[in-house]
Design a protein around this motif. Structure first.
Motif, PDB file in Angstrom:
ATOM      1  N   GLY A  15      46.463  52.644  64.249  1.00  0.00           N
ATOM      2  CA  GLY A  15      46.367  52.882  65.682  1.00  0.00           C
ATOM      3  C   GLY A  15      47.401  52.166  66.532  1.00  0.00           C
ATOM      4  N   GLU A  16      48.329  51.463  65.912  1.00  0.00           N
ATOM      5  CA  GLU A  16      49.342  50.739  66.677  1.00  0.00           C
ATOM      6  C   GLU A  16      50.201  51.684  67.525  1.00  0.00           C
ATOM      7  OE1 GLU A  16      51.497  47.596  64.676  1.00  0.00           O
ATOM      8  OE2 GLU A  16      49.837  47.369  63.271  1.00  0.00           O
ATOM      9  N   CYS A  17      50.521  52.850  66.998  1.00  0.00           N
ATOM     10  CA  CYS A  17      51.330  53.818  67.740  1.00  0.00           C
ATOM     11  C   CYS A  17      50.590  54.318  68.982  1.00  0.00           C
ATOM     12  CB  CYS A  17      51.730  54.987  66.844  1.00  0.00           C
ATOM     13  SG  CYS A  17      50.336  55.883  66.120  1.00  0.00           S
ATOM     14  N   VAL A  18      49.294  54.507  68.839  1.00  0.00           N
ATOM     15  CA  VAL A  18      48.466  54.963  69.963  1.00  0.00           C
ATOM     16  C   VAL A  18      48.483  53.915  71.073  1.00  0.00           C
ATOM     17  CG1 VAL A  18      46.120  55.579  70.672  1.00  0.00           C
ATOM     18  CG2 VAL A  18      46.995  56.361  68.472  1.00  0.00           C
ATOM     19  N   ASP A  19      48.391  52.651  70.691  1.00  0.00           N
ATOM     20  CA  ASP A  19      48.363  51.557  71.657  1.00  0.00           C
ATOM     21  C   ASP A  19      49.657  51.404  72.437  1.00  0.00           C
ATOM     22  OD1 ASP A  19      45.771  50.981  70.842  1.00  0.00           O
ATOM     23  OD2 ASP A  19      46.394  49.383  69.475  1.00  0.00           O
ATOM     24  N   VAL A  20      50.809  51.702  71.818  1.00  0.00           N
ATOM     25  CA  VAL A  20      52.089  51.476  72.496  1.00  0.00           C
ATOM     26  C   VAL A  20      52.615  52.690  73.253  1.00  0.00           C
ATOM     27  CG1 VAL A  20      52.804  49.658  70.908  1.00  0.00           C
ATOM     28  CG2 VAL A  20      53.533  52.013  70.497  1.00  0.00           C
ATOM     29  N   CYS A  21      52.048  53.850  73.046  1.00  0.00           N
ATOM     30  CA  CYS A  21      52.556  55.060  73.706  1.00  0.00           C
ATOM     31  C   CYS A  21      52.298  55.002  75.212  1.00  0.00           C
ATOM     32  CB  CYS A  21      51.909  56.311  73.123  1.00  0.00           C
ATOM     33  SG  CYS A  21      52.564  57.830  73.846  1.00  0.00           S
ATOM     34  N   PRO A  22      53.367  55.013  76.030  1.00  0.00           N
ATOM     35  CA  PRO A  22      53.195  54.876  77.476  1.00  0.00           C
ATOM     36  C   PRO A  22      52.620  56.107  78.172  1.00  0.00           C
ATOM     37  CG  PRO A  22      55.492  55.248  76.986  1.00  0.00           C
ATOM     38  CD  PRO A  22      54.779  55.099  75.662  1.00  0.00           C
ATOM     39  N   VAL A  23      52.613  57.263  77.487  1.00  0.00           N
ATOM     40  CA  VAL A  23      52.116  58.489  78.113  1.00  0.00           C
ATOM     41  C   VAL A  23      50.897  59.065  77.391  1.00  0.00           C
ATOM     42  CG1 VAL A  23      54.320  59.132  79.174  1.00  0.00           C
ATOM     43  CG2 VAL A  23      53.800  59.894  76.850  1.00  0.00           C
ATOM     44  N   ALA A  33      46.709  59.207  63.062  1.00  0.00           N
ATOM     45  CA  ALA A  33      47.316  59.479  64.371  1.00  0.00           C
ATOM     46  C   ALA A  33      47.718  60.945  64.459  1.00  0.00           C
ATOM     47  CB  ALA A  33      48.528  58.586  64.575  1.00  0.00           C
ATOM     48  N   VAL A  34      47.485  61.533  65.620  1.00  0.00           N
ATOM     49  CA  VAL A  34      47.884  62.917  65.892  1.00  0.00           C
ATOM     50  C   VAL A  34      48.456  62.983  67.301  1.00  0.00           C
ATOM     51  CG1 VAL A  34      46.175  63.947  64.337  1.00  0.00           C
ATOM     52  CG2 VAL A  34      45.590  63.582  66.727  1.00  0.00           C
ATOM     53  N   THR A  35      49.194  64.048  67.582  1.00  0.00           N
ATOM     54  CA  THR A  35      49.729  64.213  68.933  1.00  0.00           C
ATOM     55  C   THR A  35      48.678  64.842  69.840  1.00  0.00           C
ATOM     56  OG1 THR A  35      50.711  66.335  68.345  1.00  0.00           O
ATOM     57  CG2 THR A  35      52.126  64.408  68.180  1.00  0.00           C
ATOM     58  N   ASN A  36      48.734  64.456  71.080  1.00  0.00           N
ATOM     59  CA  ASN A  36      47.835  64.970  72.104  1.00  0.00           C
ATOM     60  C   ASN A  36      48.543  66.130  72.802  1.00  0.00           C
ATOM     61  OD1 ASN A  36      46.444  65.484  74.486  1.00  0.00           O
ATOM     62  ND2 ASN A  36      46.066  63.343  74.930  1.00  0.00           N
ATOM     63  N   GLU A  37      48.012  67.309  72.698  1.00  0.00           N
ATOM     64  CA  GLU A  37      48.645  68.501  73.268  1.00  0.00           C
ATOM     65  C   GLU A  37      48.629  68.507  74.803  1.00  0.00           C
ATOM     66  OE1 GLU A  37      50.276  70.654  71.312  1.00  0.00           O
ATOM     67  OE2 GLU A  37      49.683  69.417  69.599  1.00  0.00           O
ATOM     68  N   GLN A  38      47.857  67.624  75.407  1.00  0.00           N
ATOM     69  CA  GLN A  38      47.737  67.580  76.872  1.00  0.00           C
ATOM     70  C   GLN A  38      48.889  66.829  77.539  1.00  0.00           C
ATOM     71  OE1 GLN A  38      45.245  69.340  78.303  1.00  0.00           O
ATOM     72  NE2 GLN A  38      44.631  69.904  76.240  1.00  0.00           N
ATOM     73  N   THR A  39      49.639  66.060  76.748  1.00  0.00           N
ATOM     74  CA  THR A  39      50.736  65.270  77.310  1.00  0.00           C
ATOM     75  C   THR A  39      52.033  65.609  76.594  1.00  0.00           C
ATOM     76  OG1 THR A  39      50.326  63.450  75.786  1.00  0.00           O
ATOM     77  CG2 THR A  39      49.211  63.351  77.924  1.00  0.00           C
ATOM     78  N   GLU A  40      53.145  65.184  77.176  1.00  0.00           N
ATOM     79  CA  GLU A  40      54.454  65.463  76.603  1.00  0.00           C
ATOM     80  C   GLU A  40      55.132  64.159  76.209  1.00  0.00           C
ATOM     81  OE1 GLU A  40      58.539  67.217  78.391  1.00  0.00           O
ATOM     82  OE2 GLU A  40      56.764  68.478  78.661  1.00  0.00           O
ATOM     83  N   VAL A  42      57.955  61.483  75.814  1.00  0.00           N
ATOM     84  CA  VAL A  42      59.115  61.156  76.651  1.00  0.00           C
ATOM     85  C   VAL A  42      60.278  60.599  75.830  1.00  0.00           C
ATOM     86  CG1 VAL A  42      57.775  60.829  78.760  1.00  0.00           C
ATOM     87  CG2 VAL A  42      58.174  58.881  77.238  1.00  0.00           C
ATOM     88  N   GLY A  43      60.098  60.501  74.511  1.00  0.00           N
ATOM     89  CA  GLY A  43      61.182  60.069  73.641  1.00  0.00           C
ATOM     90  C   GLY A  43      61.511  58.591  73.699  1.00  0.00           C
ATOM     91  N   CYS A  44      60.548  57.759  74.016  1.00  0.00           N
ATOM     92  CA  CYS A  44      60.817  56.320  74.152  1.00  0.00           C
ATOM     93  C   CYS A  44      61.013  55.625  72.811  1.00  0.00           C
ATOM     94  CB  CYS A  44      59.710  55.643  74.942  1.00  0.00           C
ATOM     95  SG  CYS A  44      58.140  55.512  74.069  1.00  0.00           S
ATOM     96  N   ASP A  45      60.547  56.230  71.719  1.00  0.00           N
ATOM     97  CA  ASP A  45      60.719  55.716  70.367  1.00  0.00           C
ATOM     98  C   ASP A  45      59.803  54.531  70.035  1.00  0.00           C
ATOM     99  OD1 ASP A  45      62.173  56.444  68.054  1.00  0.00           O
ATOM    100  OD2 ASP A  45      63.495  54.720  68.269  1.00  0.00           O
ATOM    101  N   SER A  46      58.895  54.173  70.925  1.00  0.00           N
ATOM    102  CA  SER A  46      57.999  53.037  70.694  1.00  0.00           C
ATOM    103  C   SER A  46      57.128  53.244  69.463  1.00  0.00           C
ATOM    104  CB  SER A  46      57.099  52.796  71.901  1.00  0.00           C
ATOM    105  OG  SER A  46      57.853  52.382  72.995  1.00  0.00           O
TER     106      SER A  46
END
Length: 61
Positions: A15-23, A33-40, A42-46
């Motif tokens: 869950g570390e990726c989930v915690d650092v994602c700013p969007v 971990a999976v992507t959330n289709e409701q958000t886009e 931003v390519g921050c690479d975190s």
């Protein structure tokens, strides 16, 4: 625009990726971990930098 790919074979569900994602583009589902289709992404690479097992790749398209 960016596309996140998560290798479910490698993902340990930490869950570390989930915690650092700013969007909030990543979320946990069935202990991976999976992507959330409701958000886009931003390519921050975190998420890529944070993943301890290198299960995430980020591609610009």
């Amino acid at each position: 625009m960016y596309l996140i790919s998560i290798d479910e074979e490698k993902c340990t569900g930490c869950g570390e990726c989930v915690d650092v994602c700013p969007v909030s583009h990543l979320e946990m589902k069935d202990e991976v971990a999976v992507t959330n289709e409701q958000t886009e992404c931003v390519g921050c690479d975190s998420c890529v930098e944070t993943c301890p097992v290198e299960a995430i790749t980020l591609t610009e398209y």
